[in-house]
Design a protein around this motif. Sequence first.
Motif, PDB file in Angstrom:
ATOM      1  N   ALA A 266       0.827  -1.206   0.000  1.00  0.00           N
ATOM      2  CA  ALA A 266       0.000   0.000   0.000  1.00  0.00           C
ATOM      3  C   ALA A 266       0.861   1.256   0.000  1.00  0.00           C
ATOM      4  O   ALA A 266       2.033   1.237   0.404  1.00  0.00           O
ATOM      5  CB  ALA A 266      -0.924   0.012   1.215  1.00  0.00           C
ATOM      6  N   THR A 267       0.266   2.357  -0.442  1.00  0.00           N
ATOM      7  CA  THR A 267       0.943   3.655  -0.509  1.00  0.00           C
ATOM      8  C   THR A 267       0.215   4.653   0.367  1.00  0.00           C
ATOM      9  O   THR A 267      -1.015   4.735   0.342  1.00  0.00           O
ATOM     10  CB  THR A 267       0.980   4.179  -1.956  1.00  0.00           C
ATOM     11  OG1 THR A 267       1.702   3.253  -2.787  1.00  0.00           O
ATOM     12  CG2 THR A 267       1.655   5.548  -2.025  1.00  0.00           C
ATOM     13  N   TRP A 268       0.974   5.405   1.147  1.00  0.00           N
ATOM     14  CA  TRP A 268       0.460   6.519   1.926  1.00  0.00           C
ATOM     15  C   TRP A 268       1.075   7.800   1.384  1.00  0.00           C
ATOM     16  O   TRP A 268       2.204   7.798   0.884  1.00  0.00           O
ATOM     17  CB  TRP A 268       0.809   6.360   3.405  1.00  0.00           C
ATOM     18  CG  TRP A 268       0.109   5.223   4.084  1.00  0.00           C
ATOM     19  CD1 TRP A 268       0.270   3.894   3.815  1.00  0.00           C
ATOM     20  CD2 TRP A 268      -0.860   5.304   5.128  1.00  0.00           C
ATOM     21  NE1 TRP A 268      -0.537   3.135   4.624  1.00  0.00           N
ATOM     22  CE2 TRP A 268      -1.241   3.975   5.456  1.00  0.00           C
ATOM     23  CE3 TRP A 268      -1.436   6.361   5.845  1.00  0.00           C
ATOM     24  CZ2 TRP A 268      -2.170   3.689   6.447  1.00  0.00           C
ATOM     25  CZ3 TRP A 268      -2.364   6.076   6.830  1.00  0.00           C
ATOM     26  CH2 TRP A 268      -2.730   4.762   7.126  1.00  0.00           C
ATOM     27  N   HIS A 269       0.343   8.893   1.469  1.00  0.00           N
ATOM     28  CA  HIS A 269       0.824  10.196   1.011  1.00  0.00           C
ATOM     29  C   HIS A 269       0.927  11.117   2.218  1.00  0.00           C
ATOM     30  O   HIS A 269       0.027  11.145   3.073  1.00  0.00           O
ATOM     31  CB  HIS A 269      -0.125  10.798  -0.023  1.00  0.00           C
ATOM     32  CG  HIS A 269      -0.461   9.869  -1.157  1.00  0.00           C
ATOM     33  ND1 HIS A 269       0.442   9.562  -2.149  1.00  0.00           N
ATOM     34  CD2 HIS A 269      -1.589   9.162  -1.439  1.00  0.00           C
ATOM     35  CE1 HIS A 269      -0.120   8.723  -3.004  1.00  0.00           C
ATOM     36  NE2 HIS A 269      -1.349   8.462  -2.595  1.00  0.00           N
ATOM     37  N   GLY A 270       2.008  11.876   2.282  1.00  0.00           N
ATOM     38  CA  GLY A 270       2.159  12.738   3.448  1.00  0.00           C
ATOM     39  C   GLY A 270       3.258  13.758   3.297  1.00  0.00           C
ATOM     40  O   GLY A 270       3.980  13.813   2.296  1.00  0.00           O
ATOM     41  N   ARG A 271       3.390  14.569   4.325  1.00  0.00           N
ATOM     42  CA  ARG A 271       4.421  15.615   4.369  1.00  0.00           C
ATOM     43  C   ARG A 271       4.688  15.975   5.827  1.00  0.00           C
ATOM     44  O   ARG A 271       3.772  15.998   6.658  1.00  0.00           O
ATOM     45  CB  ARG A 271       3.974  16.859   3.601  1.00  0.00           C
ATOM     46  CG  ARG A 271       5.044  17.945   3.541  1.00  0.00           C
ATOM     47  CD  ARG A 271       4.620  19.155   2.718  1.00  0.00           C
ATOM     48  NE  ARG A 271       3.552  19.920   3.358  1.00  0.00           N
ATOM     49  CZ  ARG A 271       2.333  20.044   2.885  1.00  0.00           C
ATOM     50  NH1 ARG A 271       2.004  19.416   1.768  1.00  0.00           N
ATOM     51  NH2 ARG A 271       1.428  20.763   3.514  1.00  0.00           N
ATOM     52  N   VAL A 272       5.938  16.244   6.129  1.00  0.00           N
ATOM     53  CA  VAL A 272       6.348  16.794   7.421  1.00  0.00           C
ATOM     54  C   VAL A 272       7.090  18.074   7.131  1.00  0.00           C
ATOM     55  O   VAL A 272       8.121  18.077   6.453  1.00  0.00           O
ATOM     56  CB  VAL A 272       7.248  15.805   8.197  1.00  0.00           C
ATOM     57  CG1 VAL A 272       7.699  16.438   9.513  1.00  0.00           C
ATOM     58  CG2 VAL A 272       6.512  14.503   8.459  1.00  0.00           C
ATOM     59  N   ASP A 273       6.582  19.193   7.643  1.00  0.00           N
ATOM     60  CA  ASP A 273       7.175  20.502   7.367  1.00  0.00           C
ATOM     61  C   ASP A 273       7.224  21.296   8.665  1.00  0.00           C
ATOM     62  O   ASP A 273       6.266  21.280   9.454  1.00  0.00           O
ATOM     63  CB  ASP A 273       6.342  21.246   6.317  1.00  0.00           C
ATOM     64  CG  ASP A 273       6.986  22.561   5.904  1.00  0.00           C
ATOM     65  OD1 ASP A 273       8.223  22.646   5.956  1.00  0.00           O
ATOM     66  OD2 ASP A 273       6.247  23.484   5.547  1.00  0.00           O
TER      67      ASP A 273
END
Length: 423
Positions: A266-273
């Motif tokens: 599976a693929t998850w989409h994300g960002r840490v900023d």
Amino acid sequence: MSPHTPSDQAVARHGWVQAGAAVLAAVLAMGIVAALGLWAAGAADLPDGAFPRVTAATVVTAVGGTIELSGNAGGLAESSAGLTVVPLSVSLVGALVLAAGFLRPLRHRAVAGAGELAGWAARVAVLWLAVLLCLSFGARQTFAIPLGDSVVADLGDVFGISPEVSFETDLPPTLFFGVLWLAGVLFLALLVSRGAPLPGRLLRFQTSVRPAAYAMVLLLLAYVGLGLVVGLVVAATRGHAAETFAVILLGLPNLVWLCLTIGLGATWHGRVDGPFGLPMPHVLDQVLRGEETADLDLSSLAEYDGRVWWLVAVDAVLLLAAAFVMAARSPARVRAWQHAVHMAVALALTVLMICLAGRISAHYGLSVLGIGDLGGGLGGDIFLRPDIWSALGLALLWGLVTGFLGALLAHGVRRRGEPESRP
């Protein structure tokens, strides 16, 4: 007055006492786990005696409640904040304790009437709502936000700006989702436990549902147990023990169940900023940190650490073990292809639960006289969300394969004398 009335009243009072004990034990267990996790994370140093209120808010979010964040920075400034995360370690402990308390009076019985089960669940639900209401009123606090050393801080000193962020419980959705969480826990407890009675009309469904539900719960607990062992080893050998225990006590299932889905492909989409950090291994933070949305999957993680491919092997072994247990607990008349279908549906529902409960979203931003970005600058942003449809498709495929193989492995180990009507 009927001669049986006193006895009936005594039974009713005893039922309320048992329901109260189950609810209080679950809430107490969740509160202890949440408090220890927050303490390990450093929340004991929060000002104005906020620690108990933050603990209450953590318990509220663990059962699906909604905590609203709001910012106040005065007339010359703007602030925004938001937080969506479920501390699944706290949720899991509460669910296990509550399920045990709910099932205790029902053990050693084969059948129970629907009215009896509904009455027992209603007692638990009434007391659960009362406790959740008390927690919701206690989960509110206001914090001052330090500006640090920046142009925004200098402007704040000049104009006397003291930004604040506060949280409080959004009561209607909290009560709704809290009852929904309770219903899910009680329903799953009845499905999983072999010793729990079912209404006569539902007995025919236990052949296909009960073994699959038990196997999925066992699978999730196995991942948590494996993650706990790894976490304790990391805490003992690599330092940062407090941070590691904070992750274990607050978000261990968030991490290990995420790994389960990634191991499936599976693929998850994300960002840490910004200054925020995810309570996850450094490799995950490396993949997600940046201004652009990143894909979190086996290939992106393998660019930083090739050992991530072991997740596929772990998934294969544990899923095959779960399929074997499911088949071994099923009647001998159930065919291999039926086991495969049962396993596929159960695994897809489990992955759906992980995808819905494992989402993360956190944001804080401040702007003074237009200086400072509400989405960055003096603030930060985190989000993590799954590609649900591809995850469900992969779960169905893995479930079909492992379910069929597990049925073949379990064929020769079923108890020969077991009646076909028993799961």
